[in-house]
Motif scaffolding. Structure first.
Motif, PDB file in Angstrom:
ATOM      1  N   ILE A 164       0.857  -1.186   0.000  1.00 54.73           N
ATOM      2  CA  ILE A 164       0.000   0.000   0.000  1.00 54.73           C
ATOM      3  C   ILE A 164       0.892   1.233   0.000  1.00 54.73           C
ATOM      4  CG2 ILE A 164      -1.864   1.231   1.164  1.00 54.73           C
ATOM      5  CD1 ILE A 164      -2.499  -1.427   2.635  1.00 54.73           C
ATOM      6  N   SER A 165       1.946   1.179   0.784  1.00 51.71           N
ATOM      7  CA  SER A 165       2.935   2.262   0.820  1.00 51.71           C
ATOM      8  C   SER A 165       4.250   1.690   1.311  1.00 51.71           C
ATOM      9  CB  SER A 165       2.483   3.406   1.743  1.00 51.71           C
ATOM     10  OG  SER A 165       2.676   3.060   3.112  1.00 51.71           O
ATOM     11  N   ALA A 166       5.314   2.487   1.170  1.00 50.69           N
ATOM     12  CA  ALA A 166       6.638   2.117   1.670  1.00 50.69           C
ATOM     13  C   ALA A 166       7.227   3.293   2.425  1.00 50.69           C
ATOM     14  CB  ALA A 166       7.560   1.715   0.520  1.00 50.69           C
ATOM     15  N   SER A 167       7.946   2.996   3.507  1.00 53.81           N
ATOM     16  CA  SER A 167       8.678   4.013   4.263  1.00 53.81           C
ATOM     17  C   SER A 167      10.087   3.504   4.499  1.00 53.81           C
ATOM     18  CB  SER A 167       7.992   4.301   5.605  1.00 53.81           C
ATOM     19  OG  SER A 167       6.692   4.825   5.421  1.00 53.81           O
ATOM     20  N   LEU A 168      11.081   4.345   4.234  1.00 51.28           N
ATOM     21  CA  LEU A 168      12.491   3.938   4.280  1.00 51.28           C
ATOM     22  C   LEU A 168      13.250   4.798   5.285  1.00 51.28           C
ATOM     23  CD1 LEU A 168      13.038   3.720   0.410  1.00 51.28           C
ATOM     24  CD2 LEU A 168      12.365   1.873   1.962  1.00 51.28           C
ATOM     25  N   ILE A 169      14.016   4.130   6.164  1.00 50.26           N
ATOM     26  CA  ILE A 169      14.763   4.800   7.221  1.00 50.26           C
ATOM     27  C   ILE A 169      16.214   4.319   7.194  1.00 50.26           C
ATOM     28  CG2 ILE A 169      14.893   5.251   9.706  1.00 50.26           C
ATOM     29  CD1 ILE A 169      11.971   4.176   9.875  1.00 50.26           C
ATOM     30  N   GLY A 170      17.175   5.246   7.187  1.00 48.59           N
ATOM     31  CA  GLY A 170      18.578   4.892   7.359  1.00 48.59           C
ATOM     32  C   GLY A 170      19.089   3.862   6.395  1.00 48.59           C
ATOM     33  N   THR A 171      18.872   4.081   5.104  1.00 46.73           N
ATOM     34  CA  THR A 171      19.268   3.083   4.124  1.00 46.73           C
ATOM     35  C   THR A 171      19.882   3.745   2.901  1.00 46.73           C
ATOM     36  OG1 THR A 171      18.498   1.072   3.018  1.00 46.73           O
ATOM     37  CG2 THR A 171      17.018   2.975   2.962  1.00 46.73           C
ATOM     38  N   SER A 172      20.142   2.963   1.858  1.00 47.38           N
ATOM     39  CA  SER A 172      20.784   3.453   0.636  1.00 47.38           C
ATOM     40  C   SER A 172      20.005   2.949  -0.566  1.00 47.38           C
ATOM     41  CB  SER A 172      22.232   2.944   0.565  1.00 47.38           C
ATOM     42  OG  SER A 172      22.900   3.446  -0.569  1.00 47.38           O
ATOM     43  N   ALA A 173      20.024   3.730  -1.641  1.00 45.61           N
ATOM     44  CA  ALA A 173      19.247   3.382  -2.828  1.00 45.61           C
ATOM     45  C   ALA A 173      19.860   2.189  -3.559  1.00 45.61           C
ATOM     46  CB  ALA A 173      19.173   4.573  -3.775  1.00 45.61           C
ATOM     47  N   LEU A 174      19.010   1.279  -3.989  1.00 48.17           N
ATOM     48  CA  LEU A 174      19.459   0.148  -4.811  1.00 48.17           C
ATOM     49  C   LEU A 174      19.383   0.567  -6.278  1.00 48.17           C
ATOM     50  CD1 LEU A 174      17.712  -2.843  -2.995  1.00 48.17           C
ATOM     51  CD2 LEU A 174      19.970  -1.844  -2.583  1.00 48.17           C
ATOM     52  N   SER A 175      20.144   1.603  -6.605  1.00 49.85           N
ATOM     53  CA  SER A 175      20.087   2.218  -7.929  1.00 49.85           C
ATOM     54  C   SER A 175      21.457   2.749  -8.315  1.00 49.85           C
ATOM     55  CB  SER A 175      19.071   3.372  -7.916  1.00 49.85           C
ATOM     56  OG  SER A 175      19.117   4.108  -9.118  1.00 49.85           O
ATOM     57  N   THR A 176      21.757   2.650  -9.587  1.00 51.33           N
ATOM     58  CA  THR A 176      23.014   3.213 -10.105  1.00 51.33           C
ATOM     59  C   THR A 176      22.824   4.622 -10.661  1.00 51.33           C
ATOM     60  OG1 THR A 176      22.584   2.204 -12.270  1.00 51.33           O
ATOM     61  CG2 THR A 176      23.922   0.934 -10.697  1.00 51.33           C
ATOM     62  N   THR A 177      21.617   5.166 -10.576  1.00 50.62           N
ATOM     63  CA  THR A 177      21.358   6.507 -11.077  1.00 50.62           C
ATOM     64  C   THR A 177      22.138   7.526 -10.263  1.00 50.62           C
ATOM     65  OG1 THR A 177      19.133   5.852 -11.745  1.00 50.62           O
ATOM     66  CG2 THR A 177      19.566   8.215 -11.556  1.00 50.62           C
ATOM     67  N   PRO A 178      22.825   8.472 -10.895  1.00 47.42           N
ATOM     68  CA  PRO A 178      23.595   9.472 -10.140  1.00 47.42           C
ATOM     69  C   PRO A 178      22.694  10.354  -9.280  1.00 47.42           C
ATOM     70  CG  PRO A 178      24.228   9.459 -12.461  1.00 47.42           C
ATOM     71  CD  PRO A 178      22.985   8.642 -12.358  1.00 47.42           C
ATOM     72  N   TYR A 179      23.298  10.953  -8.262  1.00 45.50           N
ATOM     73  CA  TYR A 179      22.620  11.942  -7.430  1.00 45.50           C
ATOM     74  C   TYR A 179      22.811  13.318  -8.056  1.00 45.50           C
ATOM     75  CZ  TYR A 179      22.021  15.313  -3.630  1.00 45.50           C
ATOM     76  OH  TYR A 179      21.639  16.395  -2.876  1.00 45.50           O
ATOM     77  N   THR A 180      21.732  14.045  -8.203  1.00 45.97           N
ATOM     78  CA  THR A 180      21.799  15.403  -8.735  1.00 45.97           C
ATOM     79  C   THR A 180      21.835  16.387  -7.578  1.00 45.97           C
ATOM     80  OG1 THR A 180      20.564  14.757 -10.721  1.00 45.97           O
ATOM     81  CG2 THR A 180      20.713  17.105 -10.221  1.00 45.97           C
ATOM     82  N   ARG A 181      22.956  17.096  -7.446  1.00 47.29           N
ATOM     83  CA  ARG A 181      23.107  18.069  -6.372  1.00 47.29           C
ATOM     84  C   ARG A 181      22.192  19.275  -6.610  1.00 47.29           C
ATOM     85  NH1 ARG A 181      28.565  16.935  -7.941  1.00 47.29           N
ATOM     86  NH2 ARG A 181      29.774  15.772  -6.369  1.00 47.29           N
ATOM     87  N   PRO A 182      21.966  20.079  -5.558  1.00 44.82           N
ATOM     88  CA  PRO A 182      21.126  21.272  -5.719  1.00 44.82           C
ATOM     89  C   PRO A 182      21.609  22.225  -6.812  1.00 44.82           C
ATOM     90  CG  PRO A 182      21.434  20.797  -3.399  1.00 44.82           C
ATOM     91  CD  PRO A 182      22.328  19.853  -4.142  1.00 44.82           C
ATOM     92  N   ASP A 183      22.933  22.223  -7.093  1.00 44.90           N
ATOM     93  CA  ASP A 183      23.443  23.117  -8.142  1.00 44.90           C
ATOM     94  C   ASP A 183      23.341  22.509  -9.536  1.00 44.90           C
ATOM     95  OD1 ASP A 183      25.436  21.199  -8.223  1.00 44.90           O
ATOM     96  OD2 ASP A 183      27.060  22.532  -7.571  1.00 44.90           O
ATOM     97  N   GLY A 184      22.749  21.307  -9.621  1.00 47.23           N
ATOM     98  CA  GLY A 184      22.547  20.680 -10.922  1.00 47.23           C
ATOM     99  C   GLY A 184      23.641  19.725 -11.338  1.00 47.23           C
ATOM    100  N   THR A 185      24.785  19.737 -10.662  1.00 49.58           N
ATOM    101  CA  THR A 185      25.849  18.794 -10.995  1.00 49.58           C
ATOM    102  C   THR A 185      25.495  17.408 -10.464  1.00 49.58           C
ATOM    103  OG1 THR A 185      27.082  19.315  -8.980  1.00 49.58           O
ATOM    104  CG2 THR A 185      27.579  20.615 -10.959  1.00 49.58           C
ATOM    105  N   GLN A 186      26.139  16.400 -11.030  1.00 48.13           N
ATOM    106  CA  GLN A 186      25.806  15.032 -10.657  1.00 48.13           C
ATOM    107  C   GLN A 186      26.969  14.332  -9.965  1.00 48.13           C
ATOM    108  OE1 GLN A 186      24.239  13.063 -14.211  1.00 48.13           O
ATOM    109  NE2 GLN A 186      22.170  13.604 -13.534  1.00 48.13           N
ATOM    110  N   LEU A 187      26.600  13.461  -9.048  1.00 48.03           N
ATOM    111  CA  LEU A 187      27.559  12.649  -8.315  1.00 48.03           C
ATOM    112  C   LEU A 187      27.216  11.183  -8.559  1.00 48.03           C
ATOM    113  CD1 LEU A 187      29.865  12.571  -6.126  1.00 48.03           C
ATOM    114  CD2 LEU A 187      28.026  12.378  -4.431  1.00 48.03           C
ATOM    115  N   PRO A 188      28.168  10.389  -9.103  1.00 50.23           N
ATOM    116  CA  PRO A 188      27.876   8.967  -9.319  1.00 50.23           C
ATOM    117  C   PRO A 188      27.420   8.300  -8.031  1.00 50.23           C
ATOM    118  CG  PRO A 188      29.919   9.591 -10.406  1.00 50.23           C
ATOM    119  CD  PRO A 188      29.525  10.759  -9.558  1.00 50.23           C
ATOM    120  N   ALA A 189      26.503   7.361  -8.157  1.00 48.22           N
ATOM    121  CA  ALA A 189      25.947   6.701  -6.977  1.00 48.22           C
ATOM    122  C   ALA A 189      27.030   6.035  -6.135  1.00 48.22           C
ATOM    123  CB  ALA A 189      24.902   5.688  -7.399  1.00 48.22           C
TER     124      ALA A 189
END
Length: 291
Positions: A118-143
């Protein structure tokens, strides 16, 4: 109400249910080496005022079968156990709340069995994804370049665990929680000592087990499936988190479809009394909207 569930031949999981049996079910999934009793009683009671709350001992924790040394399993098997618990308790769909490794298991269920949530809630964990993180300034950081576990945590985990009796083991566990809790909230040593004493009494011994750290962790990534997720997902941001420090939660909220972020002030990689009310409020608001 307590019930055992068979997860594999010769392997049982202990489960506990609390709250109105007709209320929307909510399954709590703890982290590695942690009994289901790691979910503190006040938090469970707050959630059980609105839900049929289930918590359980994963393999090699608490009253579950300690089986890894004779019957090794994969992390993916622990994710399958989530569905096994739901099936055994006659639950078609549930709200899932996962912490640490439990949050990873929730992501795997989100990807593989979205019809069961019905829903999911995540606490203290890490993404199971290789998609980069997009910083607030628009630059990307590899996962794989997101910040790692704090050195003081790694140093603590590297120490051998020696048997010097029950009280010494409680001292060790409280010292462990002191580091995991971070430095933004006052540390309540008495709360964590009482928590661990209950877990030891529940388990029947104070032996430790690093089975999840030795388990096969292949085939955990779910990049594409998580991006396409439609299940309402809440990500709890913990500013004092030393295991998956910021921007891990921000990254999760970016890479999982239909996810949103809520910060729990002062929270680290622990569940001290100061976070019980804000955590319960955030989860209940989320499950209420999803229901």
């Amino acid at each position: 109400m307590h019930q055992y569930v068979e997860a594999a031949p010769g392997v049982r999981l202990w489960t506990e249910q609390r709250g109105d049996a007709d209320a929307p079910p909510l399954l709590l999934i703890m982290g590695a080496q942690a009994s289901g009793l790691g979910w503190p009683e006040p938090l469970v009671d707050s959630l059980a005022a609105h839900h049929r709350v289930i918590r359980y001992d994963q393999r090699d924790t608490g009253r579950a079968t300690w089986s890894f040394d004779r019957q090794p399993y994969r992390i993916a098997d622990l994710a399958d156990d989530v569905i096994t618990v739901l099936d055994a308790l006659g639950i078609e769909r549930a709200h899932l709340v996962g912490m640490s490794l439990g949050g990873m298991l929730v992501q795997m269920v989100l990807a593989d069995h979205p019809d069961r949530l019905i829903s999911a809630s995540l606490i203290g964990t890490s993404a199971l994804s290789t998609t980069p993180y997009t910083r607030p300034d628009g630059t990307q950081l590899p996962a794989d370049e997101l910040p790692g576990i704090f050195p003081e945590v790694l140093e603590l985990w590297s120490r051998p665990v020696e048997d010097h009796g029950l009280e010494a083991e409680l001292d060790r566990r409280v010292a462990h929680w002191r580091v995991l809790a971070g430095d933004q909230l006052p540390f309540d040593a008495g709360f964590f000592r009482t928590l661990e004493r209950r877990i030891i009494e529940h388990t029947g011994h104070y032996t430790t087990n690093n089975a999840p750290g030795r388990a096969d962790d292949s085939d955990m990534l779910r990049t594409d499936q998580l991006a396409e997720n439609e299940v309402p997902t809440l990500v709890m941001a913990a500013p004092a988190e030393p295991v998956f420090p910021p921007p891990h939660p921000q990254h999760i909220a970016q890479v999982i479809g239909n996810a949103r972020l809520v910060e729990i002030p002062g929270m680290g990689h622990a569940l001290p009394p100061a976070v019980h009310a804000p955590l319960a409020d955030a989860i209940l608001a989320h499950t209420g909207a999803a229901s």
